[in-house]
Every structure is written in C-alpha cells, then in structure tokens.
Design an enzyme around this catalytic site. Structure first.
Site, PDB file in Angstrom:
ATOM      1  N   GLU A 160      58.678  37.357  47.841  1.00 52.26           N
ATOM      2  CA  GLU A 160      58.446  36.732  49.147  1.00 52.26           C
ATOM      3  C   GLU A 160      59.409  35.619  49.553  1.00 52.26           C
ATOM      4  OE1 GLU A 160      54.329  35.534  49.137  1.00 52.26           O
ATOM      5  OE2 GLU A 160      53.657  37.567  49.483  1.00 52.26           O
ATOM      6  N   GLU A 368      51.458  44.140  46.947  1.00 49.89           N
ATOM      7  CA  GLU A 368      50.243  43.303  46.987  1.00 49.89           C
ATOM      8  C   GLU A 368      49.435  43.654  48.220  1.00 49.89           C
ATOM      9  OE1 GLU A 368      50.700  38.987  46.832  1.00 49.89           O
ATOM     10  OE2 GLU A 368      52.276  39.189  45.327  1.00 49.89           O
TER      11      GLU A 368
HETATM   12  C1  BG6 Z   1      51.072  36.240  48.147  1.00 46.95           C
HETATM   13  C2  BG6 Z   1      51.611  35.750  46.835  1.00 46.95           C
HETATM   14  O1  BG6 Z   1      51.676  35.525  49.158  1.00 46.95           O
HETATM   15  O2  BG6 Z   1      49.733  36.085  48.429  1.00 46.95           O
HETATM   16  C3  BG6 Z   1      50.565  35.504  45.766  1.00 46.95           C
HETATM   17  O3  BG6 Z   1      52.622  36.579  46.344  1.00 46.95           O
HETATM   18  C4  BG6 Z   1      49.372  34.828  46.411  1.00 46.95           C
HETATM   19  O4  BG6 Z   1      51.132  34.750  44.743  1.00 46.95           O
HETATM   20  C5  BG6 Z   1      48.777  35.802  47.419  1.00 46.95           C
HETATM   21  O5  BG6 Z   1      48.426  34.359  45.512  1.00 46.95           O
HETATM   22  C6  BG6 Z   1      47.561  35.259  48.114  1.00 46.95           C
HETATM   23  O6  BG6 Z   1      47.845  34.040  48.735  1.00 46.95           O
HETATM   24  P1  BG6 Z   1      46.952  32.754  48.460  1.00 46.95           P
HETATM   25  O7  BG6 Z   1      47.723  31.616  48.993  1.00 46.95           O
HETATM   26  O8  BG6 Z   1      45.684  32.998  49.178  1.00 46.95           O
HETATM   27  O9  BG6 Z   1      46.765  32.691  46.976  1.00 46.95           O
END
Ligand code: BG6
Length: 464
Positions: A160, A368
């Site tokens: 990211e 993800e």
């Molecule tokens: C993504 C990241 O942006 O989203 C993760 O790669 C992150 O590391 C996930 O945990 C969820 O975002 P957050 O801020 O809710 O943990």
C-alpha cells in the site's frame, strides 16, 4: 500462477510480537507505539497475538480451515536490525521455520517484503522521504530473495504505497505524523522506486516465481453525474489509484498527474535515471487490497484536510478535502461499520472491471479484503454473521467479475486471526480466528472461519 489462491493475510508488526527476541532491531512502529504522544489507542505490538511463538498453530488452523495460501510479511528488522547491520541468521531461521510450516500443511506462502515497518535509524533519517532508504530496501530485498527465493513463489514488494503515505503524511495518524502532501508525494515516489528496484534485482536472480506490489485501490464513484463530478472522480482516481497502479504496471506516472503535482510542488527528487528502473521494474501481478469504495464530489472551498475516525466511537466522522482536486462524499443510505467503512461488496466488481479496462494484461490477486468489527465472545463463540455476509458478497462479486473476463488469481481475507489494527488498536477485529488477549492469546475460530471453509469447498467444486 496456476491454482487459485484461497487464503488469508497478516503482517509482521501486527501479529508477531517478540519485539525484543531473536536479535531483532527496533522499527519505526516500535518507536511510535512506545511514545504516548500521537498514539490515540495507547497500545503496542510488543506481544500482539504472539505469532512469533504460535505461528505453527496459526498456520495449522488456516490449513484446517480449507485455505491453501497464507500471506504474511517479513519484519525487516529481524533480517537486518538496522541500516548498517549484517544479516541476522536468527531472523532467517525464523522465516525458514514459517516456510517449513507452510510446506508441512500444504499452504502456498505469499510473502510481502515491506508492510509499514522499517529500521528506526532509517526512519529517523527521513524514512521514505530519504532516497537512501530506497538503496537500503533493495539491499534488504536481495537478502530475502537470496535466502528464501528457492521456496517462495509469490512475492509482494511493498504494501500500500498509497494508504501508508496517506496516513503518514496526509492524515498524520501514522508515524512520522505529518500533514503535508508535498512530503507524501516524495515518500510515495521513493516507495515506488524501491519496489521497482527490488523487482529488477529479483529478475536478475532468475528464481522461478512471480513478483508484484500490493496496492489499496478503490472504485471511485459519485452520487451525481455531471462534468464537475466526473472531473473530481478523475482527480481522485489519480490521487488514490493511478499514482501507484500506472507506475507498477506500465512503469510511468500518468502525465496529467505529474502536471497537477508540478503546479504546487518541487519535484526535483524525480530523477531522469529513475525512468529506466520504473520501466524495467514492472509487476507480474497486481495485489489489490479492497475494502470499500471512494465516493467523490467536486472541491468547493477550504484547505486540504484528512480527518480519520480511529476511535470507532460512532461519533467521529471521516472527512476529506483535497484542495483543488476533490472532496469525499458520503451516502447516507448505505450501512457502515463503526469506523465509517461502507459495507458495499459490489465495489470490488466495479473496481475489477475498471482495472481490466486500464491494465488488461495484468493478473490480479485480491491480497486483502475484510471487515473491522467489535466482535464479542459469547459462551466461548463468536457469531460474526455481519462479516460472513460482507465477505460472501465480495467473493460473489469477484466471481461475477471473473465471468466477465477479469483475470483474478487469488483472494485473501484480512485477517488470518485478530491482530493489532495499527492506530485503531486491538478492539477493531478482522480475524477469522478470535484472539482472547485476556486469556493467554487463546485461538478461537469464529463462525466466519467455518463459513469460509465451506465457501472454498463449494468454489473449488464449481471450478472442477
Ligand atoms: C490495510 C493494511 O490497509 O488495511 C492492514 O494493509 C490493515 O495492515 C488493514 O490492518 C485494515 O486497516 P485498519 O487500519 O482498520 O487496521
């Protein structure tokens, strides 16, 4: 790339813990979490969910849950404690144990080299704003390729470049907690250069494998269709998506993006000699982190500001103005979680069709996708039906996009188990497996874990 990857994902700082074990050096996140100053939820990743010691249990559970792939990241400071150190053999041995475990359970590893954590000395020296970090990263990447290249078939260079720099230098809620977009663009440029440089090194080594970059990308949408809204959407697409994806896939920044930046900023850090590295260091696949859409309206007035809801208190609102580019809009009719993320699975379909249009020859892996929630353990169980509905919707829309010609090669739920949610702390949970932090970090598979197992079985049957 042959079989479809069905898996889930973690990152090192968020799950490993063991912050002072195995000759590990300190990272920017160790430093940040141990300072009270900007840490909204004052917790650390010192122990996290203790994956450092319990990786075998986690990978076994993942495999028993029908998943055939595990995405994790390597902690840079376990391999090179700081920018001057020699290779730490304990760190190499640790990741070899993880890879052994993946092999033992028939799980394909997808390994990210950088997921937000870097040696603290590099960070204090300017981090990604400093070109020396690019050289340091390429050296670190090479050490990883040379040690694990024979057994890892899927690599991701950087996680990211957009979201990390957005938080570090836009919202200012990740270290170094800065609100200055000129510094953001510089840091992002160096992240992309580091990724391209690492890809060039990887190819020189001739391993059999595939390498990409992980990009958080968004379906850019609006509630109104007119010329001004379309222009705002175009600007938002440049700002969030194309500034990363065009470089990763085609090895160059969109011309109108550079023109726009040049109106406001000094871009002398963009060197002529980098052009060749960008061109040579393009990706084999694009990893896409897909959570929600981006709803846009035209810029009207006011200074640039990016306010994030990191408390999940239901009161704080996300709000974003990018002066002269666009503003973010909100649809009052969609459901959102406590942190303001829309529950809108169709966004992934819209995004995939857009990516197919822009990058028709680049395979996609959804690296993800997940839903943050205040999960509750009731009578030893977590009945997360809301997550099941959300993930099921995403998978169905991804399948639909595939039917319409999108080349998707894998899907990873965020996250394998509950973990440290960066500035949001531990209460925002995403895992398929619940971590009982109060009780020795006991692992308790949630309803979504069992649902995902069945869903994968069904999907594999459909593919036969
Ligand atoms: C993504 C990241 O942006 O989203 C993760 O790669 C992150 O590391 C996930 O945990 C969820 O975002 P957050 O801020 O809710 O943990």
């Amino acid at each position: 790339m042959d079989k479809f990857l069905w898996g889930s994902a973690t990152s090192a700082y968020q799950c490993e813990g063991g912050w002072l074990e195995g000759n590990k050096g300190l990272s920017n996140w160790d430093d940040f979490c141990h300072s009270e100053k900007n840490n909204v939820n004052p917790v650390t990743g010192d122990v996290a969910c203790d994956h450092y010691h319990r990786y075998e249990e986690d990978i076994r559970l993942l495999s028993e849950g029908g998943q055939n792939a595990y995405r994790f990241s390597i902690c840079w400071t376990r391999i090179l404690a700081n920018s001057q150190s020699t290779v730490n053999q304990e760190g190499i041995a640790y990741y070899n144990r993880i890879l052994d475990t993946c092999e033992k359970y028939g799980v394909e590893p997808l390994v990210t080299l950088y997921h937000y954590d870097m040696p603290v000395d590099l960070f204090k020296n300017g981090g990604w704003e400093n070109r020396e970090t690019v050289t340091a990263f390429i050296r670190y990447a090479k050490v990883c390729f040379e040690n694990f290249g024979g057994r890892v078939k899927y690599w991701a260079t950087i996680n990211e470049p957009n979201y990390e720099t957005y938080c570090c230098y836009g919202r200012g809620n990740y270290p170094p907690n800065v609100r200055d977009l000129s510094r953001r663009w510089k840091a992002m440029y160096h992240l992309l250069l580091a990724s391209a440089g690492a890809i060039v090194e990887y190819r020189k080594l001739n391993y059999e494998g595939t390498i990409g970059l992980v990009s958080d990308s968004y379906s850019i949408e609006s509630l109104v269709d007119n010329e001004q809204y379309r222009e705002a959407m175009h600007n938002a697409d440049l700002f969030y998506n194309r500034c990363v994806n065009d470089v990763a896939v085609y090895g160059e920044f969109p011309a109108d993006f550079i023109e726009k930046l040049a109106l406001d900023y000094d871009l002398s850090y963009m060197k002529k000699e980098d052009e060749e590295i960008f061109k040579k260091g393009t990706v084999d696949y694009l990893g896409i982190n897909a959570y929600d859409r981006t709803l846009v309206k035209p810029y009207t007035s006011g200074e640039t500001c990016m306010i994030a809801n990191n408390t999940g208190d239901g009161v704080t609102k996300n709000s974003t103005i990018i002066k002269n580019w666009f503003e973010l809009d909100e649809d009052p009719n969609t459901q959102k979680n406590a942190w303001g993320c829309e529950l809108y699975p169709k966004s992934v379909y819209n995004l995939l069709l857009d990516l197919k249009d822009k990058y028709p020859n680049t395979p996609i892996i959804i690296t993800e996708n997940g839903l943050g929630y205040y999960d509750e353990l009731v009578d030893g169980k977590v009945n997360d039906q809301y997550r099941i509905e959300f993930l099921n919707g995403f998978i169905d829309w991804i399948r639909q996009a595939q039917k319409e010609g999108c080349d998707v090669r894998g899907y990873f739920v965020w996250s394998t188990m509950d973990l440290y949610s960066w500035i949001n702390g531990y209460k925002k949970r995403y895992g398929l497996v619940y971590i009982d932090y109060e009780n020795d970090n006991k692992r308790i598979p949630k309803a979504s874990y069992y649902w995902y197992k069945k869903k994968i079985e069904e999907e594999l049957k459909n593919d036969e």
